[in-house]
Design a protein around this motif. Structure first.
Motif, PDB file in Angstrom:
ATOM      1  N   LEU A 207       0.856  -1.186   0.000  1.00 54.69           N
ATOM      2  CA  LEU A 207       0.000   0.000   0.000  1.00 54.69           C
ATOM      3  C   LEU A 207       0.891   1.234   0.000  1.00 54.69           C
ATOM      4  O   LEU A 207       1.839   1.311   0.776  1.00 54.69           O
ATOM      5  CB  LEU A 207      -0.908   0.014   1.233  1.00 54.69           C
ATOM      6  CG  LEU A 207      -1.793  -1.221   1.445  1.00 54.69           C
ATOM      7  CD1 LEU A 207      -2.682  -1.019   2.671  1.00 54.69           C
ATOM      8  CD2 LEU A 207      -2.623  -1.515   0.212  1.00 54.69           C
ATOM      9  N   GLU A 208       0.578   2.206  -0.872  1.00 54.50           N
ATOM     10  CA  GLU A 208       1.488   3.347  -0.985  1.00 54.50           C
ATOM     11  C   GLU A 208       0.767   4.656  -1.286  1.00 54.50           C
ATOM     12  O   GLU A 208       0.738   5.110  -2.435  1.00 54.50           O
ATOM     13  CB  GLU A 208       2.579   3.086  -2.002  1.00 54.50           C
ATOM     14  CG  GLU A 208       2.155   2.507  -3.343  1.00 54.50           C
ATOM     15  CD  GLU A 208       3.359   2.233  -4.235  1.00 54.50           C
ATOM     16  OE1 GLU A 208       4.243   3.108  -4.346  1.00 54.50           O
ATOM     17  OE2 GLU A 208       3.428   1.142  -4.802  1.00 54.50           O
ATOM     18  N   PRO A 209       0.218   5.300  -0.276  1.00 48.70           N
ATOM     19  CA  PRO A 209      -0.329   6.647  -0.467  1.00 48.70           C
ATOM     20  C   PRO A 209       0.780   7.635  -0.840  1.00 48.70           C
ATOM     21  O   PRO A 209       1.852   7.633  -0.221  1.00 48.70           O
ATOM     22  CB  PRO A 209      -0.918   6.999   0.903  1.00 48.70           C
ATOM     23  CG  PRO A 209      -1.012   5.709   1.639  1.00 48.70           C
ATOM     24  CD  PRO A 209       0.057   4.826   1.098  1.00 48.70           C
ATOM     25  N   TRP A 210       0.526   8.451  -1.831  1.00 48.18           N
ATOM     26  CA  TRP A 210       1.459   9.519  -2.196  1.00 48.18           C
ATOM     27  C   TRP A 210       0.645  10.702  -2.681  1.00 48.18           C
ATOM     28  O   TRP A 210      -0.454  10.541  -3.214  1.00 48.18           O
ATOM     29  CB  TRP A 210       2.456   9.049  -3.262  1.00 48.18           C
ATOM     30  CG  TRP A 210       1.840   8.573  -4.545  1.00 48.18           C
ATOM     31  CD1 TRP A 210       1.381   7.320  -4.825  1.00 48.18           C
ATOM     32  CD2 TRP A 210       1.587   9.353  -5.722  1.00 48.18           C
ATOM     33  NE1 TRP A 210       0.860   7.268  -6.097  1.00 48.18           N
ATOM     34  CE2 TRP A 210       0.980   8.497  -6.673  1.00 48.18           C
ATOM     35  CE3 TRP A 210       1.820  10.684  -6.056  1.00 48.18           C
ATOM     36  CZ2 TRP A 210       0.603   8.934  -7.941  1.00 48.18           C
ATOM     37  CZ3 TRP A 210       1.443  11.120  -7.320  1.00 48.18           C
ATOM     38  CH2 TRP A 210       0.846  10.250  -8.254  1.00 48.18           C
ATOM     39  N   VAL A 211       1.175  11.888  -2.454  1.00 44.89           N
ATOM     40  CA  VAL A 211       0.454  13.104  -2.841  1.00 44.89           C
ATOM     41  C   VAL A 211       1.423  14.150  -3.368  1.00 44.89           C
ATOM     42  O   VAL A 211       2.627  14.108  -3.097  1.00 44.89           O
ATOM     43  CB  VAL A 211      -0.346  13.716  -1.668  1.00 44.89           C
ATOM     44  CG1 VAL A 211      -1.499  12.817  -1.263  1.00 44.89           C
ATOM     45  CG2 VAL A 211       0.545  14.020  -0.480  1.00 44.89           C
ATOM     46  N   MET A 212       0.851  15.083  -4.100  1.00 45.70           N
ATOM     47  CA  MET A 212       1.547  16.290  -4.532  1.00 45.70           C
ATOM     48  C   MET A 212       0.759  17.478  -3.996  1.00 45.70           C
ATOM     49  O   MET A 212      -0.470  17.431  -3.914  1.00 45.70           O
ATOM     50  CB  MET A 212       1.639  16.314  -6.057  1.00 45.70           C
ATOM     51  CG  MET A 212       2.378  15.094  -6.614  1.00 45.70           C
ATOM     52  SD  MET A 212       2.461  15.038  -8.429  1.00 45.70           S
ATOM     53  CE  MET A 212       0.802  14.445  -8.818  1.00 45.70           C
TER      54      MET A 212
END
Length: 259
Positions: A207-212
């Motif tokens: 699982l890998e949440p990422w944001v900009m």
């Protein structure tokens, strides 16, 4: 392909996960102002080979990259959030660095990513962004249990990210993992509960949440790999490999070296 691991394979997966986490946190502690991204890659290579493991990245050549990747770890600085290809760059005070590592040990892969700020300067917006991805990751893990659907995890992750005001890109997200690094099912960072594949004990997920900070759009570097925010804004990324068990989810990528 979706793999369901045997109890013996799950024991090997725990070793793979611990190795990935120990390398990541050792690298985090070594990264200071002036550290070169190429040195980070060399350190990762040395620790992987010393452990008798194999890099999942060196020969990695998917359709979306200009492969093979040719390096042992992904290093994303500031606006680079995914597939950051190590290059000749010395870290500066206040840089937001993401390290993403996938390693196979005795035939089972594990994948994890951490974001942190280098040096003494700690920009408040960057600290908040990292914390949100970590909180979203915890929410996704909490939703993972036998009988849950992939959409339940995606919804839990996406709710944290959107409630914090971040746009969410669903092109790249979490994934199944096992004898290879990237497998089905795809786990988007936004979704509808009750939809998608039903989780079973023995399933491994990364699982890998990422944001900009202010966009959901990516642009690819000239290196053919590094994905950056189209606006040049800062980014953050957190990832764990988990195993679905009869009782819920077990995080495999936790360090065992006292970090």
């Amino acid at each position: 392909m979706i793999e369901i691991l045997t109890p013996t394979e799950l024991l090997r997966a725990k070793d793979s996960g611990a190795l990935v986490a120990n390398i990541l946190y050792t690298l985090r502690d070594r990264c200071t102002v002036g550290t070169n991204l190429l040195d980070i890659n060399q350190w990762a290579k040395e620790m992987i080979l010393e452990a008798g493991a194999q890099s999942c990245y060196v020969d990695y050549a998917p359709s979306f990259g200009r492969g093979p990747f040719g390096h042992y770890i992904c290093t994303g600085v500031n606006d680079a959030v995914l597939h950051g290809k190590p290059h000749d760059y010395a870290l500066a005070d206040g840089d937001l660095l993401t390290l993403d590592l996938a390693v196979s040990l005795r035939g089972i892969a594990a994948d994890s990513a951490i974001s942190f700020i280098v040096g003494d300067s700690k920009p408040a917006e960057s600290v908040a962004m990292i914390e949100v991805t970590e909180r979203a990751l915890r929410a996704g893990i909490a939703a993972a249990r036998p009988g849950a659907r992939i959409g339940d995890l995606s919804y839990a992750i996406g709710s944290v990210l959107t409630d914090a005001g971040y746009p969410v890109n669903v092109e790249f997200g979490g994934h199944g993992i096992g004898s290879t690094m990237h497998q089905d099912p795809h786990v988007p960072n936004m979704g509808r509960p009750g939809r998608g594949y039903k989780l079973r004990p023995g399933l491994l997920l990364a699982l890998e949440p990422w944001v900009m900070a202010d966009t959901a759009q990516l642009v690819t570097d000239a290196d053919g790999w590094t994905l950056r925010s189209v606006t040049g804004c800062r980014t953050a990324h957190s990832e764990h490999t988990i195993a679905i068990t009869s009782n819920g989810a077990e995080i495999l990528t936790l360090p065992t070296l006292g970090n």
